[in-house]
Design an enzyme around this catalytic site. Structure first.
Site, PDB file in Angstrom:
ATOM      1  N   HIS A  61      -1.871   0.444  -9.646  1.00  0.00           N
ATOM      2  CA  HIS A  61      -2.550  -0.102  -8.641  1.00  0.00           C
ATOM      3  C   HIS A  61      -2.908  -0.976  -9.831  1.00  0.00           C
ATOM      4  CE1 HIS A  61      -4.309  -0.178  -4.330  1.00  0.00           C
ATOM      5  NE2 HIS A  61      -3.965  -1.763  -5.270  1.00  0.00           N
ATOM      6  N   ARG A  91       0.865  -1.295  -0.302  1.00  0.00           N
ATOM      7  CA  ARG A  91       0.271   0.096  -0.175  1.00  0.00           C
ATOM      8  C   ARG A  91       0.487   0.989  -0.445  1.00  0.00           C
ATOM      9  NH1 ARG A  91      -3.494  -2.699  -1.806  1.00  0.00           N
ATOM     10  NH2 ARG A  91      -5.393  -3.138  -0.865  1.00  0.00           N
TER      11      ARG A  91
HETATM   12  C1  GLV Z   1      -5.933  -4.960  -3.995  1.00  0.00           C
HETATM   13  O1  GLV Z   1      -4.932  -3.963  -4.098  1.00  0.00           O
HETATM   14  C2  GLV Z   1      -5.769  -5.522  -3.321  1.00  0.00           C
HETATM   15  O2  GLV Z   1      -6.424  -5.013  -2.027  1.00  0.00           O
HETATM   16  O3  GLV Z   1      -6.426  -6.985  -3.602  1.00  0.00           O
END
Ligand code: GLV
Length: 312
Positions: free
Chosen positions: A275, A227
């Site tokens: 992401h 993260r």
């Molecule tokens: C993506 O970031 C997830 O948490 O699956």
């Protein structure tokens, strides 16, 4: 009639989930945020990715929350989360495989000097770079949940000396494991490539800071697919600019989408992706969720539950 299932995500429309649920469970009341959720009192199960804070609390008959991501920080960030409603998360082997691909990709990309060869090609320069034996490229994985385990085991199979670090002790074939804060400096001191896939918790927020970067060997490469809030951006930029770190591959950011003026965009040592390291794959993620719908309705214990206190 059982209560409604609400699909809450701005990233995907939920149609694949509706089909998989209907195929497995027969006709059901499956509503999506895009089409409208209707009367909030009808909702029994919420499948959610980054729901608006306070939204889940409006479902007064909610019996189960399902995180559509493997990380649950997006749910726990809601300070009005309804109390006493169990939180579960997807366990998605498709997503796990993609995440390890991402880590392996950047490991090999760095290990085999692909950036230098790309530059040499454009300069019409035939220049083999100095060779580094795979045995001399130790890789460390921080976070040994299902994603970190799969990543570490696959890296070890490629021949990289592989280490793993986690909060609690774990044993993995072919991987040297460390656990707890006290062992972190020793683990870091050996990582020529560091892959972060820790969950975001109170303990991991800001963990990748100047102290952590300084503990890595000079020339280390960092891959962050955990993260963004685990990284202190100014500290990472300083460690790259001073030459201490060779580069960083970042999939996650403190603010997503990353603001256009952020220095990461044009930094020569930063390699960014939006992401995308692991997409939730309804085909592989849905069976565990469908199992939980059946269990919930049969009054049986749920699987893949989250402990809000530990944060994962
Ligand atoms: C993506 O970031 C997830 O948490 O699956």
């Amino acid at each position: 009639m059982a209560g409604a299932i609400a699909y809450i995500s701005r990233d995907t429309d939920g149609m694949a989930w509706r089909k998989l649920f209907t195929d497995a469970l027969g006709p059901l009341d499956f509503r999506t945020i895009a089409e409208g959720l209707g009367n909030p009192d009808d909702i029994e199960i919420a499948l959610a990715w980054k729901p608006r804070p306070g939204l889940l609390r409006t479902f007064r008959n909610l019996k189960m929350i399902v995180s559509l991501g493997m990380g649950v920080d997006h749910l726990l960030a809601d300070d009005q989360l309804p109390e006493g409603v169990p939180i579960t998360r997807i366990m998605d082997e498709g997503l796990v495989g993609q995440m390890s691909e991402y880590a392996i990709f950047w490991t090999l990309w760095h290990h085999r000097d692909i950036a230098k060869y790309a530059a040499s090609q454009r300069a019409r320069r035939w220049k083999p770079e100095e060779f580094v034996d795979t045995l001399h490229r130790p890789v460390g994985v921080m976070g040994l949940g299902s994603i970190g385990q799969d990543t570490a085991v696959k890296l070890a199979m490629l021949g990289f000396p592989t280490m793993g670090w986690s909060r609690t002790a774990k044993a993995l074939p072919g991987v040297e494991t460390f656990h707890g804060r006290d062992s972190l400096p020793k683990f870091l001191s050996r990582c020529s490539i560091l892959v972060n896939v820790l969950p975001l918790t109170r303990e991991t927020r800001g963990l990748l800071d100047k102290k952590l970067f300084a503990a890595l060997p000079k020339g280390a490469f960092v891959v962050n697919m955990g993260r963004g809030a685990q990284v202190v951006d100014d500290d990472l930029l300083a460690a790259l600019d001073s030459g201490h770190l060779a580069g960083a591959a970042l999939d996650v950011f403190n603010t997503e989408p990353l603001p256009a003026e952020h220095p990461y965009w044009l930094h020569p040592k930063v390699h960014m992706t939006p992401h995308m390291a692991g997409y939730t794959n309804p085909r592989t993620a849905s069976p565990g969720v469908i199992e939980n719908v059946k269990r919930l309705r049969a009054g049986q214990p749920l699987i893949n539950t989250v402990d809000p206190k530990s944060g994962y």
